[in-house]
Scaffold this active site. Structure first.
Site, mmCIF file in Angstrom:
data_model
loop_
_atom_site.group_PDB
_atom_site.id
_atom_site.type_symbol
_atom_site.label_atom_id
_atom_site.label_comp_id
_atom_site.label_asym_id
_atom_site.label_seq_id
_atom_site.Cartn_x
_atom_site.Cartn_y
_atom_site.Cartn_z
ATOM 1 N N PRO A 36 1.014 -1.138 -0.185
ATOM 2 C CA PRO A 36 0.009 0.152 -0.077
ATOM 3 C C PRO A 36 0.784 1.304 0.023
ATOM 4 C CG PRO A 36 -0.136 -1.150 2.091
ATOM 5 C CD PRO A 36 0.826 -2.186 1.197
ATOM 6 N N LYS A 67 -3.256 -4.745 5.968
ATOM 7 C CA LYS A 67 -1.565 -5.115 5.518
ATOM 8 C C LYS A 67 -0.673 -4.768 6.446
ATOM 9 C CE LYS A 67 -3.187 -5.046 0.726
ATOM 10 N NZ LYS A 67 -2.642 -4.910 -0.612
#
Length: 154
Positions: A36, A67
């Site tokens: 990300p 994540k």
């Protein structure tokens, strides 16, 4: 070693069920750690962007996307010459890029949390920032000398 009965695809990696639970778990674990990236460009001065703000943004990004933070990248670009609605009052643009975990419904939740953080931490009102969301294909993100397409097997 477990052999997959069906090909591992990007769709499988994004969280759909694989017929082989061992493969699904492995692919799902790899997908959760991938890349990300949150970028915020703002006309605020560099002095207003503290290390604590960056750290907290990284933790927020990890939490909202589910994540691992070790793969999260946060970049705040201060001192931009920019206006929003014809005014140079504090404003920003944001870019959120991820492999998966973005979509019509997910983005609503992500936006709510990012806007809240930006308003509370940077003082930029929600009506003075746009966020763009990009759910990138695995072939368009490089890592460790290759792409996630190769790392994920598709």
């Amino acid at each position: 070693m477990r052999v997959a009965r069906e090909p591992i695809t990007e769709e499988n990696a994004r969280g759909t069920r694989h017929s082989d639970p061992g493969v699904a778990t492995c692919v799902s674990a790899l997908w959760r750690v991938t890349m990300p990236y949150l970028e915020i460009a703002t006309n605020l001065t560099k002095e207003k962007i503290t290390p604590e703000i960056l750290t907290n943004l990284s933790k927020l990004l990890s939490a909202i996307l589910g994540k691992a933070e070790q793969y999260c990248v946060v970049r705040v670009i201060p001192d931009q010459l920019m206006t929003f609605g014809g005014s140079s009052d504090p404003c920003a643009t944001a870019l959120l890029i991820s492999l998966g975990k973005l979509g019509v419904e997910e983005n609503k939740g992500h936006a709510a949390k990012i806007y809240e953080f930006v308003e509370n931490s940077l003082g930029i009102p929600g009506d003075r920032m746009y966020i763009q969301f990009f759910d990138k294909p695995s072939s368009e993100i490089g890592y460790k000398g290759t792409t996630f397409h190769q790392l994920l097997g598709r």
